[in-house]
Design a protein around this motif. Structure first.
Motif, mmCIF file in Angstrom:
data_model
loop_
_atom_site.group_PDB
_atom_site.id
_atom_site.type_symbol
_atom_site.label_atom_id
_atom_site.label_comp_id
_atom_site.label_asym_id
_atom_site.label_seq_id
_atom_site.Cartn_x
_atom_site.Cartn_y
_atom_site.Cartn_z
ATOM 1 N N ALA A 161 -11.096 -4.691 -6.996
ATOM 2 C CA ALA A 161 -11.326 -3.127 -7.215
ATOM 3 C C ALA A 161 -12.213 -2.789 -6.249
ATOM 4 N N ALA A 162 -11.745 -1.627 -5.543
ATOM 5 C CA ALA A 162 -12.420 -0.793 -4.554
ATOM 6 C C ALA A 162 -13.651 0.069 -5.285
ATOM 7 N N GLN A 163 -13.310 0.623 -6.389
ATOM 8 C CA GLN A 163 -14.104 1.459 -7.219
ATOM 9 C C GLN A 163 -14.514 0.808 -8.482
ATOM 10 N N ASP A 164 -15.404 1.233 -9.253
ATOM 11 C CA ASP A 164 -15.979 0.755 -10.497
ATOM 12 C C ASP A 164 -14.740 0.636 -11.521
ATOM 13 N N PRO A 165 -14.281 -0.264 -12.163
ATOM 14 C CA PRO A 165 -13.098 0.134 -12.857
ATOM 15 C C PRO A 165 -13.398 0.595 -14.297
ATOM 16 N N ASN B 222 -12.515 -2.669 1.700
ATOM 17 C CA ASN B 222 -11.951 -2.454 0.211
ATOM 18 C C ASN B 222 -12.191 -0.942 0.327
ATOM 19 N N ARG B 223 -13.455 -0.245 0.569
ATOM 20 C CA ARG B 223 -13.803 0.953 0.470
ATOM 21 C C ARG B 223 -13.454 1.950 1.401
ATOM 22 N N GLN B 224 -13.463 1.447 2.717
ATOM 23 C CA GLN B 224 -13.180 2.386 3.864
ATOM 24 C C GLN B 224 -12.014 1.818 4.574
ATOM 25 N N ARG B 225 -10.890 2.046 3.802
ATOM 26 C CA ARG B 225 -9.722 1.600 4.620
ATOM 27 C C ARG B 225 -9.051 2.132 5.499
ATOM 28 N N PHE B 226 -8.154 1.372 6.376
ATOM 29 C CA PHE B 226 -7.746 1.973 7.472
ATOM 30 C C PHE B 226 -6.114 1.347 7.787
ATOM 31 N N GLN B 227 -5.689 2.089 8.971
ATOM 32 C CA GLN B 227 -4.137 1.538 9.246
ATOM 33 C C GLN B 227 -4.540 0.629 10.295
ATOM 34 N N ALA B 228 -4.233 -0.878 9.960
ATOM 35 C CA ALA B 228 -4.641 -1.781 10.903
ATOM 36 C C ALA B 228 -3.516 -2.012 12.224
#
Length: 497
Positions: free
Chosen positions: A142-146, A368-374
């Motif tokens: 989980a990227a953020q606290d669930p 996980n938290r700073q997602r991008f388009q690969a």
């Protein structure tokens, strides 16, 4: 020391409860408390006046725990009571007092939940406002606290039995510690939504209590645990090593040992905006040539990335360098910026035989938290070390399990081959430091003396076993050598792992 509380089997170690099991299934990985400084560093401690009453199906423990500053001077004291009851109940109580002024990010309990047997299982969160939420422990990281605003939590494990934790003295929340390399979810206080750090003044007090109990009726629905079924086949992923940060050349003994390992690449780190980067690059390339290893280049750029990349490409073509992997990073962000990722197609035209990767030189959490388009990148890369939150031998061994979840989650996020570059026992930087001056980590603090011991060999063996159960494409493990002894001081055949 092993304890019993009814049918709970518990390991008691250095004041804390670990590996709380029932019928060989781990229910809680650890119940402990901590004092963390303004940079999330953990204050060391000593235990005094420890009294343990250990009976056949119950126990009672009391002690005083003193946190120490860097001069080993006591700064905070806890009076601790732990009771394990015959009815499958554990009560852990702490009463703390500041002995001098101290700046803290956390003071209080942390409860670690294992991943095996807990992931995907249902959980009910009882909030401080008397409402409740029905959810589940996440499978993918989980990227953020669930779970937030926790007063109590009731959850099921893979045996169908439910358990409950009740919290007093603060409000708790749960984070997915796999982001930082730990093999656990962590329920902790104080909520991160509140400002930190907090100034504790001499005489300030903290009181908390956590109670664990078993629910009476098993669930009719049993959810099986996560399964990893791959067998160990080390040839499925390539494995390399990183350049030393203390020497531009390798001793002859180190060269012989490194050649005996049949490595696949040699990682070098280049900051393309530094004045002497070409000289450093050339020296490392000469060492790679001596080792007869292709290069893995971790190239850090800044906002002048297009000019820097052209200079880099020219140098590579001019010297006909044997480059296997190129990983693009930025000095201005924790993950590869989208502008640099979008430049990859042009770069691949100039370096058609090179696999180009993007991602982070830090923990999985950044992916996980700073997602991008690969985009057209060939692979995703991140680094791994097991000591963000805990530093003891047992935690380090437990945390090797996390690699399976990180690789699975990275693949699920980006649908690209995954590289881990690189794996180390200690962190190489602290991107979470409150003070920017503390982001850099000294050479001495990057070194863990356990790497040269039999424990280091056992830890590496566990890392490789965990990796073998994944689809990881490439890993870079450790550096070549350091001044008081070689990192590569012995040959361990992969077949023995």
């Amino acid at each position: 020391m092993f304890l019993r509380a009814g049918s709970f089997h518990i390991l008691y170690e250095k004041g804390f409860l670990r590996q709380i099991k029932q019928d060989d299934l781990e229910i809680i990985r650890m119940m402990y408390f901590a004092l963390r400084d303004h940079n999330w560093g953990t204050f060391s401690y000593v235990i005094e006046n420890e009294v343990i009453e250990n009976h056949q199906n119950h126990f009672w423990i009391t002690y005083t725990l003193l946190h120490l500053d860097e001069s080993s001077y006591p700064i905070f004291a806890w009076e601790v009571k732990i009771e394990g009851k015959a009815d499958n109940t554990i009560v852990f109580e702490i009463a703390g007092k500041a002995l001098q002024d101290v700046l803290k990010n956390r003071a209080g309990f942390c409860i670690l939940h294992p991943i095996e047997g807990t992931a995907q299982q249902p959980v009910t969160i009882f909030h401080g406002d008397s409402s409740q939420s029905d959810t589940h422990f996440p499978r993918f990281i989980a990227a953020q606290d669930p779970f937030l605003n926790i007063k109590s939590m009731r959850w099921q494990v893979a045996n169908g039995i439910s358990y409950q934790l009740d919290f007093e003295g603060d409000i708790f929340q749960t984070e997915d510690q796999r982001n930082w390399g730990d093999a656990s979810y962590k329920t902790f206080c104080t909520p991160l939504s509140l400002p930190f750090p907090v100034q504790l003044y001499q005489g300030d007090t903290v009181w908390q209590r956590v109670s664990l109990s078993q629910m009476a009726t098993p669930s009719p629905t049993v959810i099986p645990p996560i399964s990893f079924t791959k067998s160990f086949k080390p040839s499925l992923f390539s494995m390399g090593i990183a350049v030393s940060i203390e020497s531009d050349s390798l001793p002859a003994t180190a060269i012989d040992l490194l050649k005996s390992l049949a490595l696949s690449h040699y990682r070098i780190d280049i900051n393309s905006f530094q004045e002497n980067w070409i000289t450093t690059f050339s020296q490392h390339c000469e060492t790679a040539s001596v080792l007869d290893l292709p290069l893995e280049i971790a190239l850090t750029l800044n906002d002048q990335y297009d000019t820097q990349l052209q200079s880099f490409v020219f140098l590579c073509e001019q010297n006909k360098l044997n480059i296997r992997y190129l990983i693009l990073f930025s000095s201005q962000s924790l993950t590869t910026p989208q502008t640099i990722i979008d430049y990859v197609p042009f770069l691949k035209q100039q370096l058609p035989k090179v696999k180009i990767g993007v991602g982070t030189d830090y923990n999985f959490t950044e992916l996980n938290r700073q997602r991008f388009q690969a985009g057209e990148a060939d692979f995703i890369s991140f680094s791994y070390h097991p000591q963000v939150h805990a530093f003891d031998d047992l935690s380090l061994m437990e945390n090797t399990e996390t690699l399976r979840y990180q690789i699975e989650s990275a693949t699920n996020l980006y649908h690209k081959p995954v590289h881990i570059s690189f794996i180390s026992l200690h962190k190489r930087a602290n991107p979470y430091a409150t003070n920017i001056a503390d982001v850099s980590v000294s050479i001495e603090k990057q070194i863990d003396s356990r790497q040269k011991t039999t424990f280091g060999a056992a830890w590496l063996k566990a890392v490789l076993r965990s990796l073998s159960q994944t689809e990881v494409a490439s890993v870079t493990i450790f550096r070549t050598h350091w001044r008081v002894g070689y990192f590569v001081n012995r040959r361990y055949s992969l077949s023995r792992f």
